[in-house]
Design an enzyme around this catalytic site. Structure first.
Site, PDB file in Angstrom:
ATOM      1  N   GLY A 139       0.764  -1.238   0.000  1.00 30.10           N
ATOM      2  CA  GLY A 139       0.000   0.000   0.000  1.00 30.10           C
ATOM      3  C   GLY A 139       0.788   1.278   0.000  1.00 30.10           C
ATOM      4  O   GLY A 139       0.364   2.261   0.622  1.00 30.10           O
ATOM      5  N   GLU A 170      -2.399  -2.513   7.309  1.00 27.16           N
ATOM      6  CA  GLU A 170      -3.770  -2.117   6.955  1.00 27.16           C
ATOM      7  C   GLU A 170      -3.967  -2.039   5.447  1.00 27.16           C
ATOM      8  O   GLU A 170      -5.057  -2.295   4.935  1.00 27.16           O
ATOM      9  CB  GLU A 170      -4.123  -0.783   7.621  1.00 27.16           C
ATOM     10  N   ASP A 171      -2.900  -1.711   4.697  1.00 25.57           N
ATOM     11  CA  ASP A 171      -3.024  -1.605   3.250  1.00 25.57           C
ATOM     12  C   ASP A 171      -3.391  -2.951   2.631  1.00 25.57           C
ATOM     13  O   ASP A 171      -4.305  -3.061   1.810  1.00 25.57           O
ATOM     14  CB  ASP A 171      -1.721  -1.060   2.648  1.00 25.57           C
ATOM     15  N   ASN A 172      -2.678  -3.997   3.050  1.00 28.14           N
ATOM     16  CA  ASN A 172      -2.953  -5.336   2.535  1.00 28.14           C
ATOM     17  C   ASN A 172      -4.338  -5.811   2.949  1.00 28.14           C
ATOM     18  O   ASN A 172      -5.061  -6.445   2.169  1.00 28.14           O
ATOM     19  CB  ASN A 172      -1.878  -6.311   3.024  1.00 28.14           C
TER      20      ASN A 172
END
Length: 461
Positions: A230, A274-276
């Protein structure tokens, strides 16, 4: 006795055959990544959205979380002001008024007075243990547009990046895409460049620009599951507001269904990656696809010691282990050293090919493919003056991969932005409650105090 000998022979034949078959599969994946990189990144056409009227294109909210004076911060942030796109707003997020990044932001806002730019100050707003999510929340809640583009502070992007990404996220309806799930995330492969020369920085550069990029592009080309880093991602706030990170499919997702309970960005504050997890939630819960743009996220790598690099790799392997256990356990077998050694043993048993002949050829061809991936992403080969240094750091990365994995796989604690966390079974994290011990603690004590590589910059007048 004969039966035991036959059984051993069958076992040897099976293992030798399996090692060669796996080697062929691995090369197939690697070549998919290499060929896809050539097709995707060697031509970057100008998007028609760049010259369209502002009223005719979707609005985009660009959000950049900041903390301190990151490497090349001025240039990284300025690249978003210079996007060749007619309808976007900018949000710069900091924890408090004393953040050292604020003078840089204000300098840029003065330089580009016509930009629709804002500052969001967290002021203690907390929705979870993830400091990046906490930092983003104020801007997320005030975003004027549905399309969000979240970029890390150490990323610089080319002027046409946003327009080409919106092309993918909101394509015109055609017969070919009418039956396909729509795109939920557009992301960019990281391409590292060293701004503060050091051994760890060059090793990180060699890793991100070759093996990491090759596998990342291949996995996203095959697209059997979500795989997103991300550093630079576009998605819709309206989609994010329907998911919670549980990865449970929403039964009526096509008709606007949503998860019960807490949803949206705040629901992802319990994850470190959190991006994944956001990308995975949009994939699994809503059934949306991902797409890679033909642009890269230019990732500035500041001064990084070799210990810093090792600690960073340990941290993210430990996070991935809790999120994608099977893939993390298989990771050593995808590396050049382990895969080459296993294949050499198998080929010696099956075909009599000596390892001393096979292994140098294997390493050479593997390196050439990696260099080709680099050339596709950069738009040019590794400069001749840097080639020996690049190959040397590439070799260090390849040799360190297995030892790093062994250290990472036996622990669950990680350090990020000066805070230690314990990674839980479901990928969530909680703050660790005791001092670091073991190998990772030793690395922290003998490396830099921070593994985020902030460097002081002179604010331009």
């Amino acid at each position: 006795m004969a039966s035991q000998s036959e059984s051993r022979d069958v076992l040897k034949l099976t293992l030798a055959s399996a090692s060669v078959v796996w080697y062929v599969i691995l090369w197939t994946i690697g070549l998919i990544g290499c060929i896809s990189a050539r097709k995707r990144y060697r031509l970057r056409p100008r998007s028609p959205l760049s010259s369209a009227p502002a009223s005719s294109v979707p609005g985009v909210t660009i959000i950049r979380p900041l903390k301190g004076l990151d490497t090349n911060l001025y240039e990284n942030l300025e690249s978003t002001f210079k996007q060749d796109y007619p309808n976007f707003e900018l949000w710069f997020c900091v924890d408090d008024e004393d953040d050292q990044a604020l003078p840089v932001v204000r300098d840029l806002m003065a330089k580009y007075p016509n930009a629709n730019a804002h500052i969001a100050i967290r002021n203690g707003l907390t929705v979870g243990v993830n400091p990046k999510v906490n930092n983003l929340m104020a801007a997320y809640r005030q975003a004027a547009n549905d399309i969000l583009w979240v970029l890390d502070s150490n990323v610089m992007v080319d002027p046409g990046t946003l327009a080409r990404a919106v092309d993918l996220l909101s394509p015109p309806p055609t017969a070919s895409n009418a039956s396909k799930p729509r795109i939920g995330v557009v992301h960019h492969v990281p391409f590292a460049y060293v701004s503060k020369p050091s051994l760890g920085s060059y090793v990180e550069q060699a890793f991100l620009n070759t093996n990491h990029a090759k596998m990342y592009i291949a996995i996203n080309t095959v697209a059997i599951d979500s795989c997103v880093v991300g550093k630079s991602c576009l998605y819709r706030k309206s989609d994010l507001e329907r998911v919670d990170g549980s990865l449970r499919p929403i039964p009526n997702a096509e008709n606007g269904g949503q998860q019960p309970g807490e949803r949206g960005l705040e629901a992802f504050g319990r994850f470190l990656a959190e991006d994944n997890m956001i990308a995975g939630a949009l994939w699994h819960e809503l059934g949306l696809r991902h797409d890679l743009s033909c642009d890269v996220a230019h990732n500035a790598v500041g001064h990084m010691t070799l210990m810093d690099y090792i600690a960073r790799r340990i941290r993210w392997i430990r996070v991935r282990k809790r999120m994608v256990f099977a893939a993390t356990m298989a990771e050593p077998f995808t590396e050049s050293v382990v895969a080459g050694c296993l294949a050499s043993i198998g080929l010696k048993y099956l075909l009599g090919i000596p390892p001393w002949l096979f292994l140098p050829l294997h390493i050479l061809v593997w390196l050439l493919v990696d260099l080709d991936v680099y050339a596709s992403l950069a738009g040019y080969p590794v400069p001749s003056g840097d080639r020996l240094q690049f190959i040397a750091t590439w070799a260090i990365r390849e040799l360190l991969a297995l030892p790093i994995w062994f250290v990472a796989i036996v622990g669950n604690e990680v350090t990020w932005r000066g805070t230690r966390y314990e990674v839980m079974e479901n990928g969530e994290v909680r703050k660790a409650g005791h001092d670091g011990r073991g190998v990772l603690g030793w690395l922290r004590r003998h490396g830099r105090k921070s593994t985020d590589y902030y460097e002081p910059l002179e604010v331009r007048e």
